[in-house]
Design a protein around this motif. Structure first.
Motif, PDB file in Angstrom:
ATOM      1  N   LYS A   1      42.522  75.530  12.117  1.00  0.00           N
ATOM      2  CA  LYS A   1      41.204  74.890  12.202  1.00  0.00           C
ATOM      3  C   LYS A   1      40.165  75.769  11.516  1.00  0.00           C
ATOM      4  N   ILE A   2      39.386  75.156  10.655  1.00  0.00           N
ATOM      5  CA  ILE A   2      38.387  75.900   9.888  1.00  0.00           C
ATOM      6  C   ILE A   2      37.049  75.165   9.976  1.00  0.00           C
ATOM      7  N   THR A   3      36.000  75.910  10.233  1.00  0.00           N
ATOM      8  CA  THR A   3      34.684  75.283  10.207  1.00  0.00           C
ATOM      9  C   THR A   3      33.976  75.710   8.933  1.00  0.00           C
ATOM     10  N   ALA A   4      33.165  74.793   8.433  1.00  0.00           N
ATOM     11  CA  ALA A   4      32.380  75.069   7.227  1.00  0.00           C
ATOM     12  C   ALA A   4      30.923  74.904   7.587  1.00  0.00           C
ATOM     13  N   LYS A   5      30.112  75.809   7.118  1.00  0.00           N
ATOM     14  CA  LYS A   5      28.653  75.685   7.262  1.00  0.00           C
ATOM     15  C   LYS A   5      28.042  76.512   6.157  1.00  0.00           C
ATOM     16  N   LYS A   6      26.736  76.328   5.933  1.00  0.00           N
ATOM     17  CA  LYS A   6      26.045  77.136   4.925  1.00  0.00           C
ATOM     18  C   LYS A   6      26.136  78.597   5.344  1.00  0.00           C
TER      19      LYS A   6
ATOM     20  N   VAL B   1      48.538  72.672   7.669  1.00  0.00           N
ATOM     21  CA  VAL B   1      47.443  71.710   7.629  1.00  0.00           C
ATOM     22  C   VAL B   1      46.146  72.429   7.959  1.00  0.00           C
ATOM     23  N   PHE B   2      45.218  72.384   7.038  1.00  0.00           N
ATOM     24  CA  PHE B   2      43.887  72.937   7.278  1.00  0.00           C
ATOM     25  C   PHE B   2      43.046  71.786   7.822  1.00  0.00           C
ATOM     26  N   GLU B   3      42.489  71.994   8.993  1.00  0.00           N
ATOM     27  CA  GLU B   3      41.635  70.972   9.613  1.00  0.00           C
ATOM     28  C   GLU B   3      40.196  71.446   9.550  1.00  0.00           C
ATOM     29  N   PHE B   4      39.445  70.808   8.684  1.00  0.00           N
ATOM     30  CA  PHE B   4      38.055  71.223   8.473  1.00  0.00           C
ATOM     31  C   PHE B   4      37.063  70.372   9.248  1.00  0.00           C
TER      32      PHE B   4
ATOM     33  N   LYS C   1      33.302  64.473  11.019  1.00  0.00           N
ATOM     34  CA  LYS C   1      34.698  64.052  10.948  1.00  0.00           C
ATOM     35  C   LYS C   1      35.600  65.218  10.620  1.00  0.00           C
ATOM     36  N   VAL C   2      36.876  65.025  10.886  1.00  0.00           N
ATOM     37  CA  VAL C   2      37.855  66.079  10.612  1.00  0.00           C
ATOM     38  C   VAL C   2      38.531  65.751   9.287  1.00  0.00           C
ATOM     39  N   THR C   3      38.544  66.713   8.405  1.00  0.00           N
ATOM     40  CA  THR C   3      39.174  66.520   7.095  1.00  0.00           C
ATOM     41  C   THR C   3      40.425  67.385   7.042  1.00  0.00           C
ATOM     42  N   ARG C   4      41.546  66.753   6.758  1.00  0.00           N
ATOM     43  CA  ARG C   4      42.806  67.487   6.746  1.00  0.00           C
ATOM     44  C   ARG C   4      43.334  67.652   5.320  1.00  0.00           C
TER      45      ARG C   4
END
Ligand SMILES: [Cu+2]
Length: 116
Positions: free
Chosen positions: A29-34, A51-54, A79-82
């Protein structure tokens, strides 16, 4: 006076050995933010589909790994992007955001460390 009874408890340490031959898909699981991914350093194994779950904590971000066949995704908030990563050989693969997300976008990078 009652004799004291001491009970000995034996603790078994159970170790789970990874079965190389029958490895299941891994999920990271990976979170993205500025302007960062968390985690921004991910270790995976060669030949094991991962599987990378963003999820994005703020706005739309991109994700691309140029040296892994140019694999890419658009990460939208809410949403979750895989993305499934399958690295054929060991090495370090840089990834970065490929959708301009503001000042600091250029530094939105990370690496995938692939080990045998
Ligand atoms: Cu960006």
């Amino acid at each position: 006076m009652l004799p004291l009874t001491f009970m000995m408890a034996a603790f078994a340490v159970v170790t789970f050995a990874a079965d190389q031959a029958g490895q299941q898909e891994q999920v990271v699981k990976i979170t993205a933010k500025k302007f960062e991914y968390s985690p921004n350093e991910i270790r995976i194994k060669t030949g094991v589909p991962t599987v990378f779950e963003f999820t994005s904590l703020d706005r739309v971000h991109g994700f691309t790994v140029p040296d892994l066949g140019g694999i890419r995704a658009t990460i939208e908030p809410g949403k979750v992007t895989r993305v499934t990563i399958l690295a054929p050989k060991a090495g370090t693969y840089e990834f970065h955001c490929d959708l301009f997300c503001g000042d600091g976008h250029e530094g939105m990078t990370g690496k995938i460390i692939v080990e045998d």
